[in-house]
Design an enzyme around this catalytic site. Structure first.
Site, mmCIF file in Angstrom:
data_model
loop_
_atom_site.group_PDB
_atom_site.id
_atom_site.type_symbol
_atom_site.label_atom_id
_atom_site.label_comp_id
_atom_site.label_asym_id
_atom_site.label_seq_id
_atom_site.Cartn_x
_atom_site.Cartn_y
_atom_site.Cartn_z
ATOM 1 N N LYS A 108 26.167 -61.274 -1.222
ATOM 2 C CA LYS A 108 27.464 -61.809 -1.585
ATOM 3 C C LYS A 108 28.501 -61.543 -0.494
ATOM 4 O O LYS A 108 29.529 -62.197 -0.418
ATOM 5 C CB LYS A 108 27.970 -61.127 -2.872
ATOM 6 C CG LYS A 108 27.024 -61.190 -4.019
ATOM 7 C CD LYS A 108 27.507 -60.267 -5.152
ATOM 8 C CE LYS A 108 26.455 -60.270 -6.234
ATOM 9 N NZ LYS A 108 26.436 -58.996 -6.959
ATOM 10 N N GLU B 14 26.706 -63.650 8.458
ATOM 11 C CA GLU B 14 26.594 -62.302 7.886
ATOM 12 C C GLU B 14 27.950 -61.612 7.868
ATOM 13 O O GLU B 14 28.806 -61.894 8.698
ATOM 14 C CB GLU B 14 25.607 -61.459 8.715
ATOM 15 C CG GLU B 14 24.259 -61.282 8.057
ATOM 16 C CD GLU B 14 24.275 -60.436 6.779
ATOM 17 O OE1 GLU B 14 25.357 -60.113 6.248
ATOM 18 O OE2 GLU B 14 23.170 -60.102 6.317
ATOM 19 N N ASP C 135 24.346 -53.684 10.573
ATOM 20 C CA ASP C 135 24.406 -52.226 10.605
ATOM 21 C C ASP C 135 23.136 -51.731 11.321
ATOM 22 O O ASP C 135 23.068 -51.771 12.541
ATOM 23 C CB ASP C 135 24.515 -51.753 9.145
ATOM 24 C CG ASP C 135 24.744 -50.269 9.002
ATOM 25 O OD1 ASP C 135 25.386 -49.676 9.865
ATOM 26 O OD2 ASP C 135 24.276 -49.687 8.001
ATOM 27 N N ASP D 56 31.490 -54.606 0.088
ATOM 28 C CA ASP D 56 31.714 -53.777 -1.093
ATOM 29 C C ASP D 56 31.328 -52.318 -0.874
ATOM 30 O O ASP D 56 30.552 -51.986 0.014
ATOM 31 C CB ASP D 56 30.884 -54.309 -2.260
ATOM 32 C CG ASP D 56 29.392 -53.986 -2.088
ATOM 33 O OD1 ASP D 56 28.811 -54.416 -1.070
ATOM 34 O OD2 ASP D 56 28.820 -53.288 -2.949
#
Ligand code: IMP
Ligand code: MG
Length: 176
Positions: free
Chosen positions: A41, A97, A101, A157
């Protein structure tokens, strides 16, 4: 532990950078159609802002992957939760994206997508934490390189919260 959010990249700065990326993509894909693949998401806000500013014809598709891991780390084993609706064959696809990471999720995902024979496949990420890279992933378009901090907002998030913040913030954990 309570978390506090410190503004790291204000909304205006993020939007200005997204406009620059959109201009570059529009130039690079002149005369072509571009097919944007939103990785749900986290990438949804970035994808919308980027797509609005691209001037070549745009089509979009969405996929959702879950990497087996905890809140702040991915394992590299990726499960497709929702696959693309459309075939990729012959399309100029760009994976959108939120953040790269360790690179584990994306290197896995890109391998899967390459097998579907797109005409071309590139990667556009809003944020990159190069210091954290474990698996080699080459990004074609990067919004910002950021230090090794856990960030939220603009789709990102922490435990499913803060995606709606209009800026990128750093999560700080406090005792009280
Ligand atoms: P990777 O496989 O380690 O590259 O993980 C990529 C995914 O981990 C991203 O798509 C995010 O969902 C999540 N992630 C990594 N760093 C952060 C962060 O700082 N904030 C929020 N989510 C993150
Ligand atoms: Mg993501």
């Amino acid at each position: 532990m309570k978390e506090k959010i410190r503004i790291f990249l204000p909304e205006q700065e993020v939007n200005t950078r997204i406009a620059e990326l959109a201009a570059r993509i529009s130039e690079d894909y002149a005369g072509k159609e571009v097919h944007l693949i939103c990785v749900l998401k986290g990438s949804i806000f970035f994808m919308c802002e980027l797509a609005k500013r691209i001037t070549v014809p745009v089509t979009m598709d969405f996929m959702s992957v879950s990497s087996y891991g905890n809140d702040t780390k991915s394992s590299g084993i990726v499960r497709i939760v929702k696959d693309l609706d459309e075939p990729l064959e012959g399309k100029h696809a760009i994976v959108i994206e939120d953040i790269v990471d360790s690179g584990r999720t994306l290197s896995y995902l890109l391998e899967i997508l390459k097998k579907r024979n797109p005409a071309s496949l590139r990667l556009c990420t809003l944020l990159d934490k190069p210091d954290r890279r474990v698996t080699d992933v080459e990004t074609d378009y990067t919004g910002f390189n950021i230090p090794d901090e856990f960030v939220v907002g603009y789709g990102l998030d922490y435990a499913q919260k803060y995606r709606n913040l209009p800026f990128i913030g750093i999560v700080e954990f406090t005792e009280e």
